[in-house]
Design a protein around this motif. Structure first.
Motif, mmCIF file in Angstrom:
data_model
loop_
_atom_site.group_PDB
_atom_site.id
_atom_site.type_symbol
_atom_site.label_atom_id
_atom_site.label_comp_id
_atom_site.label_asym_id
_atom_site.label_seq_id
_atom_site.Cartn_x
_atom_site.Cartn_y
_atom_site.Cartn_z
ATOM 1 N N THR A 1 58.834 97.631 18.915
ATOM 2 C CA THR A 1 58.260 96.920 20.051
ATOM 3 C C THR A 1 59.330 96.042 20.689
ATOM 4 O OG1 THR A 1 57.562 95.057 18.666
ATOM 5 C CG2 THR A 1 55.950 96.822 19.022
ATOM 6 N N THR A 2 59.160 95.806 21.967
ATOM 7 C CA THR A 2 60.042 94.907 22.704
ATOM 8 C C THR A 2 59.187 94.072 23.643
ATOM 9 O OG1 THR A 2 61.919 96.436 22.631
ATOM 10 C CG2 THR A 2 61.961 94.773 24.364
ATOM 11 N N THR A 3 59.481 92.798 23.708
ATOM 12 C CA THR A 3 58.873 91.940 24.726
ATOM 13 C C THR A 3 59.997 91.329 25.543
ATOM 14 O OG1 THR A 3 58.793 90.022 23.246
ATOM 15 C CG2 THR A 3 56.808 91.377 23.378
ATOM 16 N N ILE A 4 59.783 91.289 26.839
ATOM 17 C CA ILE A 4 60.710 90.642 27.756
ATOM 18 C C ILE A 4 59.891 89.637 28.549
ATOM 19 C CG2 ILE A 4 62.361 90.929 29.642
ATOM 20 C CD1 ILE A 4 62.740 93.853 28.688
ATOM 21 N N GLU A 5 60.310 88.381 28.479
ATOM 22 C CA GLU A 5 59.557 87.320 29.152
ATOM 23 C C GLU A 5 60.512 86.328 29.785
ATOM 24 O OE1 GLU A 5 57.207 85.572 26.037
ATOM 25 O OE2 GLU A 5 58.950 85.166 24.811
ATOM 26 N N ARG A 6 59.991 85.604 30.735
ATOM 27 C CA ARG A 6 60.772 84.539 31.360
ATOM 28 C C ARG A 6 60.956 83.398 30.373
ATOM 29 N NH1 ARG A 6 62.656 84.012 35.871
ATOM 30 N NH2 ARG A 6 62.384 85.555 37.480
ATOM 31 N N LEU A 7 62.137 82.835 30.386
ATOM 32 C CA LEU A 7 62.444 81.641 29.600
ATOM 33 C C LEU A 7 62.879 80.599 30.613
ATOM 34 C CD1 LEU A 7 62.879 80.298 26.817
ATOM 35 C CD2 LEU A 7 65.186 81.261 26.823
ATOM 36 N N GLY A 8 61.953 79.719 30.977
ATOM 37 C CA GLY A 8 62.241 78.756 32.035
ATOM 38 C C GLY A 8 62.361 79.458 33.374
ATOM 39 N N GLU A 9 63.144 78.898 34.249
ATOM 40 C CA GLU A 9 63.280 79.423 35.604
ATOM 41 C C GLU A 9 64.503 80.303 35.795
ATOM 42 O OE1 GLU A 9 60.897 78.974 37.886
ATOM 43 O OE2 GLU A 9 59.777 77.884 36.356
ATOM 44 N N SER A 10 65.388 80.354 34.798
ATOM 45 C CA SER A 10 66.668 81.017 35.025
ATOM 46 C C SER A 10 67.087 82.002 33.943
ATOM 47 C CB SER A 10 67.769 79.964 35.193
ATOM 48 O OG SER A 10 67.510 79.157 36.312
ATOM 49 N N PHE A 11 66.202 82.315 32.998
ATOM 50 C CA PHE A 11 66.572 83.220 31.924
ATOM 51 C C PHE A 11 65.442 84.201 31.631
ATOM 52 C CE2 PHE A 11 68.801 79.226 30.882
ATOM 53 C CZ PHE A 11 70.113 79.692 30.892
ATOM 54 N N LEU A 12 65.814 85.333 31.048
ATOM 55 C CA LEU A 12 64.857 86.245 30.431
ATOM 56 C C LEU A 12 65.157 86.287 28.946
ATOM 57 C CD1 LEU A 12 64.770 89.394 32.773
ATOM 58 C CD2 LEU A 12 63.165 87.484 32.693
ATOM 59 N N LEU A 13 64.119 86.344 28.138
ATOM 60 C CA LEU A 13 64.255 86.487 26.693
ATOM 61 C C LEU A 13 63.711 87.859 26.317
ATOM 62 C CD1 LEU A 13 64.808 85.444 23.841
ATOM 63 C CD2 LEU A 13 62.529 84.385 23.891
ATOM 64 N N MET A 14 64.572 88.667 25.700
ATOM 65 C CA MET A 14 64.187 90.002 25.258
ATOM 66 C C MET A 14 64.260 90.038 23.738
ATOM 67 S SD MET A 14 66.050 93.537 26.323
ATOM 68 C CE MET A 14 66.227 94.839 25.132
ATOM 69 N N ARG A 15 63.129 90.350 23.096
ATOM 70 C CA ARG A 15 63.071 90.439 21.635
ATOM 71 C C ARG A 15 62.583 91.819 21.239
ATOM 72 N NH1 ARG A 15 59.682 85.137 20.406
ATOM 73 N NH2 ARG A 15 59.102 85.471 22.550
ATOM 74 N N SER A 16 63.334 92.443 20.348
ATOM 75 C CA SER A 16 62.974 93.782 19.879
ATOM 76 C C SER A 16 62.927 93.813 18.364
ATOM 77 C CB SER A 16 64.016 94.814 20.338
ATOM 78 O OG SER A 16 64.019 94.935 21.733
ATOM 79 N N GLU A 17 61.985 94.582 17.851
ATOM 80 C CA GLU A 17 61.923 94.899 16.429
ATOM 81 C C GLU A 17 61.748 96.396 16.327
ATOM 82 O OE1 GLU A 17 59.758 92.704 13.620
ATOM 83 O OE2 GLU A 17 59.874 90.834 14.760
ATOM 84 N N LEU A 18 62.568 96.993 15.477
ATOM 85 C CA LEU A 18 62.527 98.430 15.281
ATOM 86 C C LEU A 18 62.339 98.744 13.810
ATOM 87 C CD1 LEU A 18 65.515 99.416 17.568
ATOM 88 C CD2 LEU A 18 63.130 99.995 17.973
ATOM 89 N N GLY A 19 61.494 99.724 13.517
ATOM 90 C CA GLY A 19 61.380 100.271 12.175
ATOM 91 C C GLY A 19 60.726 99.390 11.150
#
Length: 145
Positions: A36-54
């Protein structure tokens, strides 16, 4: 105030099912590793992408923080994973093509992906000779959840 250049990445935001496939380092050949991967806004100037595999032996967790250097007119990403690895990538995004690249003394790497509304088809490649030749490490497919 929201960074307007970062808004160009808004199509990446969301929850994704992720599949790693065609990895040269996994046995047996043809093994697919779900995640799974989630991509979300982190404040007004960043994106946070978190992935877990397997799971178990094939489990991996990683994060990217994607932002922008306005003076350099460039996107950048900081990466870390559960092995303690930390890296910096240059990022490009034109709506249909997303790349992340690094050219470090130990290894050159690149992620190249075609971005559709509900699917991202990407691959990671590596070069051990400063980018003269490349090998594919694995394919990475994202499907909007």
């Amino acid at each position: 105030m929201r960074n307007t250049e970062l808004e160009k990445l808004d199509g990446l935001v969301g929850a994704w099912t992720t599949t790693m496939s065609d990895a040269w380092f996994l046995e047996p050949p043809g093994l697919e590793v779900p995640g799974t991967t989630t991509i979300e806004r982190l404040g007004e100037s960043f994106l946070l992408m978190r992935s877990e595999l397997g799971e178990s032996a094939h489990h991996s967790a990683m994060s990217f923080v994607i932002g922008r250097s306005d003076p350099n007119d460039a996107y950048v990403a900081l990466y870390q994973d559960d092995r303690g690895v930390c890296r910096q990538y240059a990022v490009t995004f034109d709506g249909g093509r997303w790349t992340m690249t690094r050219e470090d003394p130990d290894l050159h790497q690149r992620f190249i992906a075609d971005v559709e509304k509900d699917r991202i088809l990407g691959r990671w490649e590596a070069s051990e000779d400063q980018g003269r030749t490349w090998r594919k490490d694995f394919d990475l497919t994202f499907e909007r959840a």
